[in-house]
Motif scaffolding. Sequence first.
Motif, short mmCIF file in Angstrom:
data_model
loop_
_atom_site.label_atom_id
_atom_site.label_comp_id
_atom_site.label_asym_id
_atom_site.label_seq_id
_atom_site.Cartn_x
_atom_site.Cartn_y
_atom_site.Cartn_z
N VAL A 65 0.84 -1.20 0.00
CA VAL A 65 0.00 0.00 0.00
C VAL A 65 0.87 1.25 0.00
O VAL A 65 0.58 2.22 -0.71
CB VAL A 65 -0.98 -0.01 1.19
CG1 VAL A 65 -1.74 1.31 1.28
CG2 VAL A 65 -1.96 -1.16 1.06
N VAL A 66 1.95 1.25 0.76
CA VAL A 66 2.87 2.39 0.75
C VAL A 66 3.42 2.61 -0.66
O VAL A 66 3.46 3.75 -1.16
CB VAL A 66 4.02 2.18 1.76
CG1 VAL A 66 5.13 3.21 1.57
CG2 VAL A 66 3.49 2.25 3.19
N ALA A 67 3.82 1.53 -1.34
CA ALA A 67 4.35 1.64 -2.70
C ALA A 67 3.30 2.16 -3.67
O ALA A 67 3.59 3.00 -4.53
CB ALA A 67 4.89 0.29 -3.16
N VAL A 68 2.06 1.67 -3.54
CA VAL A 68 0.98 2.14 -4.41
C VAL A 68 0.72 3.62 -4.16
O VAL A 68 0.54 4.40 -5.09
CB VAL A 68 -0.29 1.29 -4.22
CG1 VAL A 68 -1.50 1.94 -4.88
CG2 VAL A 68 -0.08 -0.11 -4.78
N ASN A 69 0.70 4.01 -2.88
CA ASN A 69 0.48 5.43 -2.57
C ASN A 69 1.56 6.30 -3.19
O ASN A 69 1.27 7.37 -3.73
CB ASN A 69 0.45 5.64 -1.06
CG ASN A 69 -0.83 5.17 -0.41
OD1 ASN A 69 -1.79 4.85 -1.09
ND2 ASN A 69 -0.84 5.11 0.90
N ASP A 70 2.81 5.86 -3.12
CA ASP A 70 3.90 6.61 -3.74
C ASP A 70 3.72 6.70 -5.25
O ASP A 70 3.93 7.75 -5.85
CB ASP A 70 5.25 5.97 -3.42
CG ASP A 70 5.68 6.16 -1.98
OD1 ASP A 70 5.08 7.01 -1.28
OD2 ASP A 70 6.61 5.45 -1.54
N ALA A 71 3.33 5.59 -5.87
CA ALA A 71 3.12 5.57 -7.32
C ALA A 71 1.98 6.48 -7.74
O ALA A 71 2.00 7.06 -8.83
CB ALA A 71 2.88 4.14 -7.78
N CYS A 72 0.97 6.64 -6.89
CA CYS A 72 -0.16 7.52 -7.20
C CYS A 72 0.26 8.98 -7.30
O CYS A 72 -0.42 9.77 -7.94
CB CYS A 72 -1.24 7.38 -6.13
SG CYS A 72 -2.20 5.87 -6.24
N GLN A 73 1.35 9.32 -6.67
CA GLN A 73 1.81 10.70 -6.66
C GLN A 73 2.52 11.08 -7.97
O GLN A 73 2.83 12.24 -8.19
CB GLN A 73 2.78 10.93 -5.49
CG GLN A 73 2.26 10.49 -4.15
CD GLN A 73 1.02 11.23 -3.70
OE1 GLN A 73 0.95 12.43 -3.80
NE2 GLN A 73 0.05 10.49 -3.20
N GLU A 105 3.42 9.66 -12.31
CA GLU A 105 2.83 9.48 -13.63
C GLU A 105 2.05 8.18 -13.78
O GLU A 105 1.42 7.96 -14.81
CB GLU A 105 3.93 9.53 -14.68
CG GLU A 105 4.67 10.85 -14.70
CD GLU A 105 5.87 10.82 -15.63
OE1 GLU A 105 6.15 9.77 -16.23
OE2 GLU A 105 6.53 11.86 -15.74
N LEU A 106 2.09 7.30 -12.78
CA LEU A 106 1.47 5.99 -12.92
C LEU A 106 0.01 5.92 -12.47
O LEU A 106 -0.60 4.85 -12.51
CB LEU A 106 2.28 4.95 -12.13
CG LEU A 106 3.70 4.72 -12.59
CD1 LEU A 106 4.40 3.76 -11.65
CD2 LEU A 106 3.72 4.21 -14.01
N LEU A 107 -0.56 7.03 -12.07
CA LEU A 107 -1.91 7.00 -11.51
C LEU A 107 -2.94 6.40 -12.46
O LEU A 107 -3.73 5.54 -12.06
CB LEU A 107 -2.34 8.41 -11.08
CG LEU A 107 -3.73 8.51 -10.47
CD1 LEU A 107 -3.86 7.61 -9.24
CD2 LEU A 107 -4.04 9.95 -10.10
#
Length: 70
Positions: free
Chosen positions: A18-26, A28-30
């Motif tokens: 979840v931490v990695a997904v949250n970082d990715a959301c910030q 270009e990968l959203l």
Amino acid sequence: MGVRLVAHCDVYMLDSLVVAVNDACQGELLDELRHHPLIPLLKQRIASLDGLVLPHADLAIFEHYLGAIS
């Protein structure tokens, strides 16, 4: 492999995901994350924790970008 990881990992690995997904959301990968097949599985797994706390994951960020968990 990703499906098995999400389905069977311990709480600490789930927290890290979840931490990695949250970082990715910030970044270009959203858009890709919103349509990724593992995101619904991740939501189901989080919902199945029955209130167990993920120590480092901010679920409010996750829900803001990817929709409600429950």
